[in-house]
Write a protein that holds these residues in place. Sequence first.
Motif, PDB file in Angstrom:
ATOM      1  N   GLU A 163      15.500   4.596  -1.780  1.00  0.00           N
ATOM      2  CA  GLU A 163      15.534   5.181  -3.118  1.00  0.00           C
ATOM      3  C   GLU A 163      14.155   5.643  -3.588  1.00  0.00           C
ATOM      4  OE1 GLU A 163      17.374   2.531  -5.849  1.00  0.00           O
ATOM      5  OE2 GLU A 163      19.315   2.537  -4.813  1.00  0.00           O
ATOM      6  N   SER A 164      13.156   4.788  -3.433  1.00  0.00           N
ATOM      7  CA  SER A 164      11.826   5.123  -3.950  1.00  0.00           C
ATOM      8  C   SER A 164      10.959   5.893  -2.962  1.00  0.00           C
ATOM      9  CB  SER A 164      11.100   3.839  -4.349  1.00  0.00           C
ATOM     10  OG  SER A 164      10.820   3.046  -3.200  1.00  0.00           O
ATOM     11  N   GLY A 165      11.296   5.791  -1.681  1.00  0.00           N
ATOM     12  CA  GLY A 165      10.449   6.401  -0.667  1.00  0.00           C
ATOM     13  C   GLY A 165       9.171   5.629  -0.407  1.00  0.00           C
ATOM     14  N   ALA A 166       9.056   4.437  -0.988  1.00  0.00           N
ATOM     15  CA  ALA A 166       7.862   3.602  -0.794  1.00  0.00           C
ATOM     16  C   ALA A 166       7.902   2.939   0.582  1.00  0.00           C
ATOM     17  CB  ALA A 166       7.785   2.542  -1.883  1.00  0.00           C
ATOM     18  N   LEU A 167       6.729   2.577   1.049  1.00  0.00           N
ATOM     19  CA  LEU A 167       6.627   1.885   2.332  1.00  0.00           C
ATOM     20  C   LEU A 167       7.283   0.513   2.233  1.00  0.00           C
ATOM     21  CD1 LEU A 167       5.402   1.773   5.220  1.00  0.00           C
ATOM     22  CD2 LEU A 167       3.353   0.782   4.176  1.00  0.00           C
ATOM     23  N   ASP A 168       8.198   0.232   3.141  1.00  0.00           N
ATOM     24  CA  ASP A 168       8.889  -1.057   3.165  1.00  0.00           C
ATOM     25  C   ASP A 168       8.259  -1.988   4.197  1.00  0.00           C
ATOM     26  OD1 ASP A 168      10.679  -3.113   2.792  1.00  0.00           O
ATOM     27  OD2 ASP A 168      12.285  -2.191   3.948  1.00  0.00           O
ATOM     28  N   TYR A 169       8.037  -1.485   5.403  1.00  0.00           N
ATOM     29  CA  TYR A 169       7.465  -2.325   6.455  1.00  0.00           C
ATOM     30  C   TYR A 169       6.796  -1.457   7.506  1.00  0.00           C
ATOM     31  CZ  TYR A 169      11.548  -0.952   9.235  1.00  0.00           C
ATOM     32  OH  TYR A 169      12.495  -0.222   9.913  1.00  0.00           O
ATOM     33  N   MET A 170       5.964  -2.091   8.313  1.00  0.00           N
ATOM     34  CA  MET A 170       5.391  -1.491   9.510  1.00  0.00           C
ATOM     35  C   MET A 170       5.602  -2.452  10.671  1.00  0.00           C
ATOM     36  SD  MET A 170       1.839   0.351   8.307  1.00  0.00           S
ATOM     37  CE  MET A 170       0.961  -1.171   8.019  1.00  0.00           C
ATOM     38  N   VAL A 171       5.929  -1.917  11.808  1.00  0.00           N
ATOM     39  CA  VAL A 171       6.065  -2.703  13.031  1.00  0.00           C
ATOM     40  C   VAL A 171       5.079  -2.170  14.056  1.00  0.00           C
ATOM     41  CG1 VAL A 171       7.558  -3.240  14.995  1.00  0.00           C
ATOM     42  CG2 VAL A 171       8.467  -3.352  12.663  1.00  0.00           C
ATOM     43  N   ALA A 172       4.218  -3.031  14.551  1.00  0.00           N
ATOM     44  CA  ALA A 172       3.272  -2.666  15.601  1.00  0.00           C
ATOM     45  C   ALA A 172       3.758  -3.256  16.910  1.00  0.00           C
ATOM     46  CB  ALA A 172       1.869  -3.167  15.267  1.00  0.00           C
ATOM     47  N   GLY A 173       4.115  -2.404  17.851  1.00  0.00           N
ATOM     48  CA  GLY A 173       4.565  -2.847  19.170  1.00  0.00           C
ATOM     49  C   GLY A 173       3.438  -2.724  20.181  1.00  0.00           C
TER      50      GLY A 173
ATOM     51  N   LEU B  30       0.833  -1.189   0.000  1.00  0.00           N
ATOM     52  CA  LEU B  30       0.000   0.000   0.000  1.00  0.00           C
ATOM     53  C   LEU B  30       0.871   1.242   0.000  1.00  0.00           C
ATOM     54  CD1 LEU B  30      -2.574  -1.078   2.742  1.00  0.00           C
ATOM     55  CD2 LEU B  30      -2.987  -1.034   0.276  1.00  0.00           C
ATOM     56  N   GLU B  31       0.277   2.350  -0.424  1.00  0.00           N
ATOM     57  CA  GLU B  31       0.950   3.632  -0.337  1.00  0.00           C
ATOM     58  C   GLU B  31       0.959   4.105   1.119  1.00  0.00           C
ATOM     59  OE1 GLU B  31       2.445   5.147  -2.858  1.00  0.00           O
ATOM     60  OE2 GLU B  31       1.841   3.545  -4.233  1.00  0.00           O
ATOM     61  N   LEU B  32       1.917   4.969   1.427  1.00  0.00           N
ATOM     62  CA  LEU B  32       2.023   5.482   2.786  1.00  0.00           C
ATOM     63  C   LEU B  32       0.722   6.152   3.230  1.00  0.00           C
ATOM     64  CD1 LEU B  32       3.841   5.923   5.234  1.00  0.00           C
ATOM     65  CD2 LEU B  32       4.630   8.042   4.178  1.00  0.00           C
ATOM     66  N   SER B  33       0.087   6.870   2.313  1.00  0.00           N
ATOM     67  CA  SER B  33      -1.145   7.579   2.654  1.00  0.00           C
ATOM     68  C   SER B  33      -2.288   6.633   3.000  1.00  0.00           C
ATOM     69  CB  SER B  33      -1.566   8.481   1.494  1.00  0.00           C
ATOM     70  OG  SER B  33      -1.803   7.702   0.323  1.00  0.00           O
ATOM     71  N   GLN B  34      -2.181   5.380   2.599  1.00  0.00           N
ATOM     72  CA  GLN B  34      -3.248   4.416   2.831  1.00  0.00           C
ATOM     73  C   GLN B  34      -3.161   3.716   4.181  1.00  0.00           C
ATOM     74  OE1 GLN B  34      -2.339   2.454  -1.168  1.00  0.00           O
ATOM     75  NE2 GLN B  34      -4.574   2.252  -1.133  1.00  0.00           N
ATOM     76  N   VAL B  35      -2.097   3.948   4.922  1.00  0.00           N
ATOM     77  CA  VAL B  35      -1.907   3.214   6.182  1.00  0.00           C
ATOM     78  C   VAL B  35      -1.914   4.139   7.397  1.00  0.00           C
ATOM     79  CG1 VAL B  35      -0.644   1.348   5.053  1.00  0.00           C
ATOM     80  CG2 VAL B  35       0.627   3.293   5.990  1.00  0.00           C
ATOM     81  N   SER B  36      -2.400   5.364   7.215  1.00  0.00           N
ATOM     82  CA  SER B  36      -2.383   6.307   8.331  1.00  0.00           C
ATOM     83  C   SER B  36      -3.272   5.866   9.485  1.00  0.00           C
ATOM     84  CB  SER B  36      -2.818   7.700   7.851  1.00  0.00           C
ATOM     85  OG  SER B  36      -4.139   7.645   7.313  1.00  0.00           O
ATOM     86  N   ASP B  37      -4.248   5.006   9.219  1.00  0.00           N
ATOM     87  CA  ASP B  37      -5.170   4.554  10.262  1.00  0.00           C
ATOM     88  C   ASP B  37      -4.790   3.197  10.848  1.00  0.00           C
ATOM     89  OD1 ASP B  37      -5.726   2.896   8.142  1.00  0.00           O
ATOM     90  OD2 ASP B  37      -7.852   3.419   7.979  1.00  0.00           O
ATOM     91  N   PHE B  38      -3.622   2.671  10.494  1.00  0.00           N
ATOM     92  CA  PHE B  38      -3.279   1.303  10.877  1.00  0.00           C
ATOM     93  C   PHE B  38      -3.245   1.122  12.392  1.00  0.00           C
ATOM     94  CE2 PHE B  38      -0.351  -2.321  11.462  1.00  0.00           C
ATOM     95  CZ  PHE B  38      -0.981  -3.258  10.664  1.00  0.00           C
ATOM     96  N   THR B  39      -2.724   2.105  13.108  1.00  0.00           N
ATOM     97  CA  THR B  39      -2.635   1.971  14.563  1.00  0.00           C
ATOM     98  C   THR B  39      -4.014   1.835  15.195  1.00  0.00           C
ATOM     99  OG1 THR B  39      -0.579   3.235  14.596  1.00  0.00           O
ATOM    100  CG2 THR B  39      -1.748   3.040  16.668  1.00  0.00           C
ATOM    101  N   ALA B  40      -4.987   2.539  14.637  1.00  0.00           N
ATOM    102  CA  ALA B  40      -6.354   2.432  15.160  1.00  0.00           C
ATOM    103  C   ALA B  40      -6.898   1.025  14.971  1.00  0.00           C
ATOM    104  CB  ALA B  40      -7.256   3.457  14.473  1.00  0.00           C
ATOM    105  N   TRP B  41      -6.618   0.415  13.829  1.00  0.00           N
ATOM    106  CA  TRP B  41      -7.028  -0.974  13.603  1.00  0.00           C
ATOM    107  C   TRP B  41      -6.354  -1.895  14.630  1.00  0.00           C
ATOM    108  CZ3 TRP B  41      -9.247  -3.337   8.847  1.00  0.00           C
ATOM    109  CH2 TRP B  41      -9.802  -2.386   7.973  1.00  0.00           C
ATOM    110  N   VAL B  42      -5.069  -1.673  14.876  1.00  0.00           N
ATOM    111  CA  VAL B  42      -4.340  -2.492  15.849  1.00  0.00           C
ATOM    112  C   VAL B  42      -4.988  -2.370  17.224  1.00  0.00           C
ATOM    113  CG1 VAL B  42      -2.136  -2.792  17.054  1.00  0.00           C
ATOM    114  CG2 VAL B  42      -2.168  -2.428  14.575  1.00  0.00           C
TER     115      VAL B  42
END
Length: 328
Positions: free
Chosen positions: A197-207, A142-154
């Motif tokens: 290089e691309s600035g694309a999202l590589d990973y997310m870590v939820a702690g 996903l694009e970075l803009s598409q994951v801004s709500d991820f913490t709320a889902w967690v």
Amino acid sequence: MSREKVLSLLRQGGYVSGEAMSQRLGISRAGVWKAIEGLRQEGYVIASAPNRGYRLEEAPDRLREGELSGSLAGALVGSKLLCLDCIDSTNTECKRQAMSGAPEGLVVTAEEQTGGRGRRGRGFQSPRGKGIYLSALFRPALELSQVSDFTAWVAVAVCDGIEACCHIRPQIKWTNDIVFQGKKLVGILTELGMESESGALDYMVAGIGINVNHGSKDFAPEIRDMAYSLAQILGRPVRRAELAAQVILALDRMYAGYPENKAEYLEKYRAGCVTTGRQVQLITPASRREAFAREIDDQFNLVVELPGGARETICAGEVSVRGMYGYV
């Protein structure tokens, strides 16, 4: 590793013969016996009976692969487990693993953290054997803009996991503190990694840090009045491996539907949010502003009404709720 696999089989319940374990695990009968003896030395009470095999009767409260893997069979989140005794931070270790190419679904746990971290650089107290200190790795396409709500889902998933194990449902203080009766029960810290290089999202870590079997003396004096543990709420200890498994399974269900199942998680978030309908303070490094929390919008943002009647949408930052954590 044989010890963890033997423990996972014993966790299925009933007697398991040494021969059956030998065949299923591809190790010798002597290897099975050695693993059994090793577990006994660690405090596991394992009965043995002729012609029946071995049965697990009592177990210490530890987070380890053998305790978790059976419950997580078939799940993506938790498909790889790294269960550590002591680490600086499970989030830091999970990010190290991510940068080394670890696949999504990796879960890192620790019995103790020496440098547990919360939001805005705060420390997270992590006494040995008392809580769940857990980080999960995700690599959504996903694009970075598409994951801004991820913490709320967690946050919703963590509430789901706690409810499944403990039969109580905590609430959410916007954006990602899990609370019960106005006291903090869980802290969540989500961190992102970008491709250079691309600035694309590589990973997310939820702690996720959960206060499980803490007594009041396990909390530092400065947070004792604002922190809560599940054991304090329920009046009994909670087996951490069972709770961790339920939280991981809830994360797996959440991620399987992310972001398509937004309506479900938004409804749960709104129903569980204790911030809305209350007087709050909007806190920045330079100021504190009074406001009234009106609602959670469709992007999980907080809509507030300022004293003059104007409305403002808060996407990030710190919000203090009157009557919680000392704001009165």
